[in-house]
Scaffold this motif. Structure first.
Motif, PDB file in Angstrom:
ATOM      1  N   GLU A   1       0.705  -1.274   0.040  1.00 17.50           N
ATOM      2  CA  GLU A   1      -0.064  -0.075   0.090  1.00 17.50           C
ATOM      3  C   GLU A   1       0.675   1.204   0.004  1.00 17.50           C
ATOM      4  O   GLU A   1       1.829   1.353   0.636  1.00 17.50           O
ATOM      5  CB  GLU A   1      -0.864  -0.030   1.333  1.00 17.50           C
ATOM      6  CG  GLU A   1      -1.949   1.047   1.323  1.00 17.50           C
ATOM      7  CD  GLU A   1      -2.577   1.067   2.635  1.00 17.50           C
ATOM      8  OE1 GLU A   1      -3.311   1.987   2.745  1.00 17.50           O
ATOM      9  OE2 GLU A   1      -2.415   0.388   3.313  1.00 17.50           O
ATOM     10  N   PRO A   2       0.608   2.149  -1.060  1.00 18.13           N
ATOM     11  CA  PRO A   2       1.616   3.398  -0.926  1.00 18.13           C
ATOM     12  C   PRO A   2       1.288   4.008   0.386  1.00 18.13           C
ATOM     13  O   PRO A   2       0.280   4.239   1.103  1.00 18.13           O
ATOM     14  CB  PRO A   2       0.765   4.208  -2.049  1.00 18.13           C
ATOM     15  CG  PRO A   2      -0.005   3.256  -2.843  1.00 18.13           C
ATOM     16  CD  PRO A   2      -0.483   2.220  -1.914  1.00 18.13           C
TER      17      PRO A   2
ATOM     18  N   GLN B   1       1.528   7.216   1.121  1.00 17.97           N
ATOM     19  CA  GLN B   1       1.030   8.306   1.291  1.00 17.97           C
ATOM     20  C   GLN B   1      -0.544   8.385   1.343  1.00 17.97           C
ATOM     21  O   GLN B   1      -1.387   9.155   1.694  1.00 17.97           O
ATOM     22  CB  GLN B   1       1.144   9.147   0.061  1.00 17.97           C
ATOM     23  CG  GLN B   1       0.778   8.585  -1.285  1.00 17.97           C
ATOM     24  CD  GLN B   1       1.854   7.711  -1.831  1.00 17.97           C
ATOM     25  OE1 GLN B   1       2.888   7.426  -1.070  1.00 17.97           O
ATOM     26  NE2 GLN B   1       1.837   7.259  -3.196  1.00 17.97           N
ATOM     27  N   ASP B   2      -0.973   7.008   0.961  1.00 19.27           N
ATOM     28  CA  ASP B   2      -2.401   6.977   1.148  1.00 19.27           C
ATOM     29  C   ASP B   2      -3.219   6.855   2.522  1.00 19.27           C
ATOM     30  O   ASP B   2      -4.203   6.971   2.742  1.00 19.27           O
ATOM     31  CB  ASP B   2      -2.831   5.610   0.236  1.00 19.27           C
ATOM     32  CG  ASP B   2      -2.725   5.743  -1.208  1.00 19.27           C
ATOM     33  OD1 ASP B   2      -2.438   6.909  -1.599  1.00 19.27           O
ATOM     34  OD2 ASP B   2      -2.880   4.597  -1.938  1.00 19.27           O
ATOM     35  N   ARG B   3      -2.196   6.538   3.448  1.00 16.09           N
ATOM     36  CA  ARG B   3      -2.576   6.438   4.785  1.00 16.09           C
ATOM     37  C   ARG B   3      -2.997   7.839   5.462  1.00 16.09           C
ATOM     38  O   ARG B   3      -3.642   8.159   6.174  1.00 16.09           O
ATOM     39  CB  ARG B   3      -1.368   5.924   5.571  1.00 16.09           C
ATOM     40  CG  ARG B   3      -1.155   4.308   5.379  1.00 16.09           C
ATOM     41  CD  ARG B   3      -0.128   3.934   6.200  1.00 16.09           C
ATOM     42  NE  ARG B   3       1.288   4.862   6.052  1.00 16.09           N
ATOM     43  CZ  ARG B   3       2.200   4.508   6.902  1.00 16.09           C
ATOM     44  NH1 ARG B   3       2.153   3.561   7.789  1.00 16.09           N
ATOM     45  NH2 ARG B   3       3.200   5.079   6.406  1.00 16.09           N
ATOM     46  N   ASN B   4      -2.320   8.939   4.866  1.00 18.43           N
ATOM     47  CA  ASN B   4      -2.480  10.115   5.268  1.00 18.43           C
ATOM     48  C   ASN B   4      -3.534  10.953   4.612  1.00 18.43           C
ATOM     49  O   ASN B   4      -3.744  12.226   4.744  1.00 18.43           O
ATOM     50  CB  ASN B   4      -1.280  10.849   5.203  1.00 18.43           C
ATOM     51  CG  ASN B   4       0.129  10.373   5.907  1.00 18.43           C
ATOM     52  OD1 ASN B   4      -0.126   9.498   7.182  1.00 18.43           O
ATOM     53  ND2 ASN B   4       1.179  10.571   5.666  1.00 18.43           N
ATOM     54  N   VAL B   5      -4.176  10.050   3.497  1.00 12.69           N
ATOM     55  CA  VAL B   5      -5.349  10.810   2.827  1.00 12.69           C
ATOM     56  C   VAL B   5      -6.626  10.989   3.750  1.00 12.69           C
ATOM     57  O   VAL B   5      -7.025  10.080   4.493  1.00 12.69           O
ATOM     58  CB  VAL B   5      -5.513  10.217   1.617  1.00 12.69           C
ATOM     59  CG1 VAL B   5      -7.030  10.846   0.860  1.00 12.69           C
ATOM     60  CG2 VAL B   5      -4.549   9.982   0.593  1.00 12.69           C
TER      61      VAL B   5
ATOM     62  N   LYS C   1      -2.350   9.875  11.001  1.00  9.59           N
ATOM     63  CA  LYS C   1      -2.389  10.287   9.565  1.00  9.59           C
ATOM     64  C   LYS C   1      -1.240  11.071   9.040  1.00  9.59           C
ATOM     65  O   LYS C   1      -1.198  11.245   7.950  1.00  9.59           O
ATOM     66  CB  LYS C   1      -3.465  11.400   9.574  1.00  9.59           C
ATOM     67  CG  LYS C   1      -5.002  10.554   9.990  1.00  9.59           C
ATOM     68  CD  LYS C   1      -6.270  11.318  10.099  1.00  9.59           C
ATOM     69  CE  LYS C   1      -7.501  10.632  10.414  1.00  9.59           C
ATOM     70  NZ  LYS C   1      -8.622  11.888  10.476  1.00  9.59           N
TER      71      LYS C   1
END
Length: 502
Positions: free
Chosen positions: A230-231, A233-237, A344
């Motif tokens: 999983e990228p 940066q997607d966790r902080n979206v 996040k």
């Protein structure tokens, strides 16, 4: 040494000198004439030259000559000369002293002397010439001393500047150009090392050196599918925001929901799953719901209705109290939300404050950082104060509003009793001056000098540090590798001062 062939003034070592015989008058006169001639020659030579053809000192030119003086000296001289005449056998007719022969050996004596070394003499040496006095100009050595002082002052200034530069930590890199030098490409790329039998691409056209179809080739018929990750940066979206509804739309949705719940309850009553609810009697529908009973005994019916209304209100309040969270649950919920906010993405804020002399300002900075679960550091310095804050987006956003909008930095209040009795508190951290008057904080302000996202936390907790010098502040920040913020704060202050002066 044979001295017969070299006549001189010294004593003779022959047999005639040992035995004194009376001489005749003619012999005495001849000897006296010879002695006078030798003394005259010696005196003439000594006046001209001395040893090594160097002129004699004026004090030595009159050696051996008699000069008239006082009677005492004359009597002593006469007594001495009398004794010498008696020892030498007479010479009553001569009262003058004969000067000594200081001319040295003659040329005949030199030729007859077998031990004479001509290399030790300097017959052709030039006579010594006196030099004229050369006087220095007025102020010559003063100018040289001033030049030396200026040079020493310049060297001291250079050392001071170098020491200050090392202390401030802003030494410029002299080899900056080396950072832009591009390295030469390698002879063979790392991904081709396993496919080429060699260290370069010179024989790339020769199939025999290629490791493509060989048994030890890294190329096979098998396909490796990498695991999907999983990228990060997607966790902080942030999650999508819900659609905002108008008041009419919200009321419509509420009616539809309550209608669906009522139909479900009625269906359960028809099926006999739940008993039918009692009628909800209010003062407005009293006569319609309880018609006959209300007519027979209105007072009892009204009391019954009031009692049911009070029971419903009590039940409502009790339900609200049961739904409320306890103090521990509130703290746990807040901590959970703060952890989710930090998960996040972490954000960092760096503030610069001119002075923190007001104790309430220091209290608000610390207590709000603790309540918002922020980590960081407060550096208190006589010239500037630095505050580094790190945490989640929601927490840093509220802390930013506190620092830039909510706190009045120009306000100053008297110190509390705790701060007034603290003797270790620095004078520049007190609200009062040495005279007891409140300090003027009209020029005090808070400035945000950095804001951005970070990968991980640099501090484990919230703390503060008192630093008297710049080196101490940089040493504290160097532990977290954030000493560049101190230089940024100083440069910001310098640029602000230059702008104000302009």
């Amino acid at each position: 040494m044979d001295r017969h062939g070299s006549p001189g003034l010294g004593p003779r070592n022959d047999a005639a000198s040992r035995v004194q015989k009376p001489d005749s008058a003619a012999d005495k006169a001849a000897k006296l004439a010879a002695l006078k001639a030798r003394v005259s020659a010696a005196i003439g030579t000594t006046k001209a030259k001395g040893g090594l053809n160097v002129g004699l000192h004026p004090a030595l030119e009159d050696i051996g000559q008699w000069k008239p003086g006082n009677k005492a000296n004359d009597s002593k001289a006469n007594a001495g000369s009398l004794g010498s005449r008696q020892r030498n056998g007479g010479n009553k007719g001569h009262t003058k002293h004969k000067p000594l022969d200081l001319s040295g050996p003659s040329q005949d004596e030199i030729k007859n002397n077998p031990y004479y070394d001509a290399s030790l003499s300097a017959p052709n040496a030039k006579p010594r010439q006196s030099r004229h006095l050369i006087f220095n100009q007025k102020g010559k050595y003063i100018q040289q001393a001033n030049a030396l002082r200026r040079q020493a002052a310049l060297e001291a200034l250079k050392k001071k500047i170098a020491a200050g530069t090392r202390k401030v930590g802003i030494d410029e890199d002299k080899d900056v150009e080396k950072n832009f030098v591009v390295d030469d490409p390698p002879d063979i790329e790392w991904w081709d090392e396993g496919l080429v039998d060699g260290k370069n691409y010179d024989d790339i056209e020769n199939p025999s050196i290629l490791k493509i179809d060989t048994e030890d080739s890294i190329i096979t018929r098998y396909i490796q599918h990498p695991v999907a990750i999983e990228p990060p940066q997607d966790r902080n979206v942030p999650p999508p925001k819900p659609m905002y509804l108008t008041s009419n739309e919200q009321a419509k949705l509420r009616r539809q929901r309550r209608m669906a719940d009522l139909k479900e309850e009625q269906a359960k009553v028809r099926l006999g799953l739940v008993p039918a609810p009692p009628p909800k009697v209010k003062k407005g529908n009293l006569m319609r719901v309880l018609g006959e009973e209300a007519v027979k005994d209105p007072t009892a019916v009204e009391a019954r209705v009031n009692r049911e209304i009070a029971e419903r209100h009590t039940k409502h309040l009790q339900t609200n109290e049961e739904r409320k969270l306890t103090k521990e649950q509130k703290h746990e919920k807040l901590a959970t939300n703060q952890e989710k906010d930090a998960a996040k993405g972490l954000h960092m804020l760096v503030f610069k404050i001119n002075t923190l002399a007001n104790g309430q300002h220091r209290y608000k900075i610390n207590i709000n950082a603790d309540q918002l679960a922020l980590t960081g550091l407060v550096i208190m310095h006589p010239k500037q104060n630095l505050i580094i804050v790190e945490g989640g987006e929601w927490s840093t956003k509220h802390y930013k509003k506190l620092m830039l909008n909510r706190i009045n930095w120009t306000e100053n209040l008297p110190s509390r009793d705790k701060d007034a009795q603290n003797e270790t508190l620095k004078q520049w951290l007190r609200a009062e001056t040495e005279d007891g008057d409140l300090k003027d904080l009209a020029e005090n302000r808070c400035q945000l000098i950095f804001e951005g996202e970070i990968k991980s936390r640099a501090f484990r907790k919230w703390g503060s540090k008192v630093c008297e010098t710049d080196s101490e502040a940089r040493e504290v920040l160097s532990k977290a590798k954030l000493e560049n913020f101190w230089n940024l704060a100083k440069s910001t202050a310098a640029s602000a001062t230059a702008t104000a002066a302009y």
